[in-house]
Design a protein around this motif. Structure first.
Motif, PDB file in Angstrom:
ATOM      1  N   ASP A   1      -6.229   7.665 -13.924  1.00 20.93           N
ATOM      2  CA  ASP A   1      -5.484   6.549 -14.509  1.00 20.93           C
ATOM      3  C   ASP A   1      -6.284   5.915 -15.644  1.00 20.93           C
ATOM      4  OD1 ASP A   1      -3.424   6.802 -12.677  1.00 20.93           O
ATOM      5  OD2 ASP A   1      -4.273   5.334 -11.294  1.00 20.93           O
TER       6      ASP A   1
ATOM      7  N   ASP B   1       3.642  -4.614  -6.064  1.00 21.99           N
ATOM      8  CA  ASP B   1       2.603  -5.608  -6.308  1.00 21.99           C
ATOM      9  C   ASP B   1       2.506  -6.545  -5.110  1.00 21.99           C
ATOM     10  OD1 ASP B   1       0.838  -7.236  -8.255  1.00 21.99           O
ATOM     11  OD2 ASP B   1       2.322  -8.693  -7.570  1.00 21.99           O
TER      12      ASP B   1
ATOM     13  N   ASP C   1      -5.065  -5.049  -4.054  1.00 22.01           N
ATOM     14  CA  ASP C   1      -4.372  -3.777  -3.833  1.00 22.01           C
ATOM     15  C   ASP C   1      -4.615  -2.796  -4.968  1.00 22.01           C
ATOM     16  OD1 ASP C   1      -2.915  -5.901  -5.079  1.00 22.01           O
ATOM     17  OD2 ASP C   1      -1.104  -4.676  -5.086  1.00 22.01           O
ATOM     18  N   THR C   2      -5.014  -3.305  -6.136  1.00 19.94           N
ATOM     19  CA  THR C   2      -5.262  -2.436  -7.296  1.00 19.94           C
ATOM     20  C   THR C   2      -6.314  -1.386  -6.999  1.00 19.94           C
ATOM     21  OG1 THR C   2      -4.657  -4.180  -8.863  1.00 19.94           O
ATOM     22  CG2 THR C   2      -6.026  -2.395  -9.708  1.00 19.94           C
TER      23      THR C   2
ATOM     24  N   LYS D   1      -4.945   1.709  -5.608  1.00 25.12           N
ATOM     25  CA  LYS D   1      -3.893   2.361  -6.385  1.00 25.12           C
ATOM     26  C   LYS D   1      -4.415   3.044  -7.641  1.00 25.12           C
ATOM     27  CE  LYS D   1      -0.502  -1.022  -4.753  1.00 25.12           C
ATOM     28  NZ  LYS D   1       0.342  -2.190  -5.085  1.00 25.12           N
ATOM     29  N   ARG D   2      -5.495   2.530  -8.201  1.00 28.41           N
ATOM     30  CA  ARG D   2      -6.074   3.131  -9.402  1.00 28.41           C
ATOM     31  C   ARG D   2      -6.885   4.376  -9.058  1.00 28.41           C
ATOM     32  NH1 ARG D   2      -3.121   1.784 -13.389  1.00 28.41           N
ATOM     33  NH2 ARG D   2      -3.266  -0.360 -14.137  1.00 28.41           N
ATOM     34  N   THR D   3      -6.940   5.296 -10.026  1.00 27.29           N
ATOM     35  CA  THR D   3      -7.768   6.501  -9.904  1.00 27.29           C
ATOM     36  C   THR D   3      -8.531   6.692 -11.210  1.00 27.29           C
ATOM     37  OG1 THR D   3      -6.107   8.015 -10.816  1.00 27.29           O
ATOM     38  CG2 THR D   3      -6.000   7.553  -8.429  1.00 27.29           C
TER      39      THR D   3
ATOM     40  N   GLY E   1       3.804   0.847  -2.976  1.00 29.80           N
ATOM     41  CA  GLY E   1       3.317   0.729  -4.348  1.00 29.80           C
ATOM     42  C   GLY E   1       3.688  -0.562  -5.035  1.00 29.80           C
TER      43      GLY E   1
ATOM     44  N   LEU F   1       0.811  -1.221   0.000  1.00 27.74           N
ATOM     45  CA  LEU F   1       0.000   0.000   0.000  1.00 27.74           C
ATOM     46  C   LEU F   1       0.845   1.272   0.000  1.00 27.74           C
ATOM     47  CD1 LEU F   1      -2.871  -0.988   2.450  1.00 27.74           C
ATOM     48  CD2 LEU F   1      -2.897  -0.989  -0.047  1.00 27.74           C
ATOM     49  N   ASP F   2       1.869   1.309   0.837  1.00 21.29           N
ATOM     50  CA  ASP F   2       2.687   2.520   0.934  1.00 21.29           C
ATOM     51  C   ASP F   2       3.814   2.542  -0.086  1.00 21.29           C
ATOM     52  OD1 ASP F   2       1.061   3.133   3.023  1.00 21.29           O
ATOM     53  OD2 ASP F   2       2.532   2.752   4.599  1.00 21.29           O
TER      54      ASP F   2
END
Length: 427
Positions: free
Chosen positions: A350, A27, A341-342, A345-347, A25, A22-23
């Motif tokens: 993105d 995989d 976790d994706t 991380k995605r926005t 980045g 998470l922190d």
């Protein structure tokens, strides 16, 4: 793997993995593989660490919603403390672990991370979570603490609100809820057997007779998560892991009918090229921007011409290819069960960037395909802009493009992964 904190035991390993995913980045699966190798844990502890890592990542927002009910100022707590509380809460609410053991670990870890200051708070909060577990944290509990339907769906199904809104707007409430439910479930375990090997062929026949699988095409099998068939014993190199849903998305496009040569333009580690090779399709060429991903394919299937290249600017002559297979970079919203976790991380930004990238790959690959050839397009996402919308826009730009097939994994699939694929012919 350099430690991020000094929490002991298997739970400490899981905590480090969560933090790095998470922190840092990284995989989650890569972090887990590295951590398990370094920690030298036995099989039981390896499974325990894996369950906590993936379970916590899948349920993180639901767990945070629970904790928020018992914290007066959750935003004021350090991220490591919230993470420890969330992991302990996951054990209490979703694992068959004695609550006292999870509470004790959470309290001890909070003390370590806060130099003794927040142990009392952790104890009070986790005991309340334990009492909630006895009553059941059901839908009604979350509805009582959420003001809107989107907020409820986000909290209960542990998915960011922007993804919830995207799915509800795109697919409707009922279908969106099927996707939300699937992404908090472990994905099916997929395996492919090299049936050219006599032992592997016999194992496949045995499995087909036993019928203890979710799906099979005779060579590949999907089982419920965690299942390892006894028939695989001693097969070693003759059985590999591969997402059955990914294989299905390729199979429905009937690659045996494709004109050759076939160019696997976003090859990755070569799973699609291996599938084509197993179907006696030849010649195959494969490319990927990352040479290390292609190393195993070059070693194990030397008949596939593999080279480093980007599908954005393919180094191929105009109209030289029979079929271009493009498993393009995408937002990955269809495989959140496997890569939870994706979703953190995605926005939305993105996604917009990926849509533009995909259209460039499609247009440039189209130039390499001869008349009568085909383009196979695959994503592992649930987003119309990257799927139906992307192909619709492509067809408008290219009047010589004829759509042949379009397919999406059914929303009620027990595989818990969702792919989109389309096949287009060049007139």
């Amino acid at each position: 793997m350099k430690k991020t904190n000094s929490l002991p035991g298997p739970r400490g390993v899981a905590y480090e993995c969560v933090t790095r995913a998470l922190d840092g980045g990284a995989d989650a699966q890569a972090v887990l593989d590295s951590a398990l190798t370094a920690a030298k844990l036995d099989g039981r502890d390896r499974g325990f660490v894996t369950e906590i890592l993936y379970g916590y990542l899948r349920m993180r927002l639901r767990l945070q919603a629970v904790l928020n009910c018992f914290l007066s100022r959750p935003d004021g707590l350090p991220a490591p403390i919230l993470r420890v509380l969330g992991m302990a809460a996951y054990e209490i609410l979703h694992m068959d672990v004695p609550a006292y053991a999870s509470v004790d670990w959470g309290v001890d870890s909070a003390k370590r991370l806060s130099h003794g200051k927040l142990g009392g708070l952790a104890n009070a909060v986790l005991r309340k979570v334990a009492r909630l577990a006895e009553d059941g944290a059901d839908e009604d509990f979350f509805r009582r603490h959420c003001e809107t339907e989107i907020e409820f769906l986000s909290a209960y199904y542990s998915c960011p609100e922007w993804i919830v809104e995207l799915w509800v707007d795109s697919y409707g409430r009922d279908r969106a809820e099927q996707y939300l439910e699937a992404q908090i479930c472990p994905p099916a375990a997929g395996f492919v057997l090299d049936t050219d090997n006599s032992k592997a062929k016999a194992a496949a026949e045995q499995l087909l007779e036993e019928e203890d699988y979710i799906a099979s095409d005779g060579q590949a099998f999907a089982f419920y998560s965690g299942y390892w068939p006894q028939a695989f014993k001693d097969l070693k190199e003759s059985v590999i892991r591969q997402s059955y849903a990914a294989r299905e998305a390729l199979s429905v496009l009937e690659p045996s009918e494709w004109p050759t040569p076939v160019w696997d333009g976003c090859s990755g580690r070569g799973g699609k090229s291996r599938f084509l090779h197993s179907k006696k399709i030849s010649p195959i060429i494969a490319s990927d921007p990352h040479a290390r991903r292609l190393a195993a394919l070059k070693r194990e299937v030397p008949s596939v011409a593999a080279f480093r290249a980007s599908a954005i600017n393919p180094p191929l002559a105009k109209e030289s290819i029979g079929t271009a297979l493009l498993d393009v970079p995408c937002s990955g919203l269809g495989v959140l069960s496997r890569r939870p976790d994706t979703k953190f991380k995605r926005t939305p930004e993105d996604v917009d960037s990926l849509v533009h990238l995909q259209s460039r790959i499609l247009d440039n690959a189209w130039e390499t395909i001869r008349r009568g050839g085909r383009l196979a397009y695959i994503t592992c996402t649930l987003n119309p802009d990257e799927n139906e919308g992307q192909i619709g826009a492509f067809l408008k730009r290219h009047k010589d493009a004829l759509p042949l097939k379009e397919w999406t994994t059914p929303p009620d699939s027990e595989l818990h992964e969702f792919f989109y694929s389309a096949l287009i012919e060049k007139k």
